[in-house]
Motif scaffolding. Sequence first.
Motif, PDB file in Angstrom:
ATOM      1  N   ASN A  65       9.298 -10.946  37.381  1.00 32.72           N
ATOM      2  CA  ASN A  65       8.419 -11.878  38.077  1.00 32.72           C
ATOM      3  C   ASN A  65       7.227 -11.113  38.683  1.00 32.72           C
ATOM      4  O   ASN A  65       7.362 -10.443  39.721  1.00 32.72           O
ATOM      5  CB  ASN A  65       9.230 -12.570  39.190  1.00 32.72           C
ATOM      6  N   PRO A  66       6.033 -11.194  38.050  1.00 35.07           N
ATOM      7  CA  PRO A  66       4.889 -10.391  38.506  1.00 35.07           C
ATOM      8  C   PRO A  66       4.547 -10.592  39.989  1.00 35.07           C
ATOM      9  O   PRO A  66       4.182  -9.627  40.669  1.00 35.07           O
ATOM     10  CB  PRO A  66       3.742 -10.867  37.618  1.00 35.07           C
ATOM     11  N   SER A  67       4.692 -11.830  40.500  1.00 35.63           N
ATOM     12  CA  SER A  67       4.354 -12.053  41.921  1.00 35.63           C
ATOM     13  C   SER A  67       5.312 -11.287  42.825  1.00 35.63           C
ATOM     14  O   SER A  67       4.915 -10.734  43.854  1.00 35.63           O
ATOM     15  CB  SER A  67       4.456 -13.529  42.283  1.00 35.63           C
ATOM     16  N   ARG A  68       6.574 -11.268  42.420  1.00 38.41           N
ATOM     17  CA  ARG A  68       7.582 -10.565  43.206  1.00 38.41           C
ATOM     18  C   ARG A  68       7.334  -9.060  43.161  1.00 38.41           C
ATOM     19  O   ARG A  68       7.462  -8.361  44.177  1.00 38.41           O
ATOM     20  CB  ARG A  68       8.956 -10.902  42.624  1.00 38.41           C
ATOM     21  N   ARG A 107       4.442  -7.653  42.676  1.00 36.67           N
ATOM     22  CA  ARG A 107       3.232  -7.380  43.467  1.00 36.67           C
ATOM     23  C   ARG A 107       3.563  -7.284  44.946  1.00 36.67           C
ATOM     24  O   ARG A 107       3.054  -6.446  45.664  1.00 36.67           O
ATOM     25  CB  ARG A 107       2.217  -8.502  43.255  1.00 36.67           C
TER      26      ARG A 107
END
Lengths: 155, 154
Positions: free
Chosen positions: B72-75, B77
Amino acid sequence: MKVLKFSMVMISAAAMLGWLILRKPASASDILEPVCYTAFISHASDPEAGQALALAAQEWEGVSAVSYNAGSDLLVIAHTDLWTPATLKSRLSTLTSTPPQIKQFTPSPGAQCPVPVEIVEMIPGFLLSLSIFSTIVLAGLMVFKRKKALVSLYQ
Amino acid sequence: MSSYFKTLLFAALVGVCTIIACKKDDDTPAVEASLYDRLGGITAISAVVDQFIANVVADNTINGRFAATVANPSRARLLRLNLIDQVCAGAGGPCSYKGMTMKEAHTGMNITQAEFNALVGDLVAALDQFNVPEKEKNELLAILGPMQTDIVGQ
Ligand code: HEM
């Protein structure tokens, strides 16, 4: 009108308070560009070939870090939005005869936050916008009331 | 003495005093720069953290722990920013860590000592890749080391 005004004051104050509590204080890291991590199974013929891939990728614009682990044969690239996993894969494929394969990480089933991180991150911004919006509406209502009073005074 | 001459004399006196004062400052031992400055500021810290996370994700002994994070890219980040802020603030830099406490973040994970050591190994490798001097490396590890009790076996 009075109820509307009161509601606007309450919404504005509550949203502002929520924003003050949840907002991230200014930090030196605010200036940093967001970075994503993409992992590849390198399929390198030997550790030197994997390391060579890593060294090549390190030079690309928008790549902030590269790690090659000979034990796992994983090549991990930290990159900005200039790249997607697909564009990285096609660029890497031009450097080797055995194209690397994107490694899919499957999260283990278990307790996880039901609210996506993206939503959680958006909450402070939403609260600030709500507070500003209700303040503008409130100001509009007050100007409107004043204008009405002035008009009735001159009539 | 004309007032013009007096002013000139006064200016010269102020200049001499300033030079003497500066000279005195030079003689006093300089206060050591913060670890944050010695590490190279926020850009250098973020480069090391990026390398550290990349090393962890490539490390088969612990990357399974971060499967949901990498997927999960947002996680990912958020974890990156939290780590940068944590290191930056710990090193005396102008950052504020807004993440969970180490106990809160790692409770229920049952992290073993071997996993902790593997992660520290990945961090040391990142610091070495950037040629961080031994003194700064040890100071940074001394900041993170005490967190072990809140992370291992929780
Ligand atoms: C000195 C050692 C360590 C430090 C400084 C550290 C720091 C952190 C920080 C700052 C967070 C984010 C907290 C938040 O979301 O508010 C975090 C989350 C996490 N840590 Fe650690 N940690 C350490 C060791 C470890 C170890 C040894 C493991 C497992 C091998 C581990 C696994 C995790 C995982 C899985 C998360 C959740 C990531 C996510 O939110 O997706 N940590 N850690």
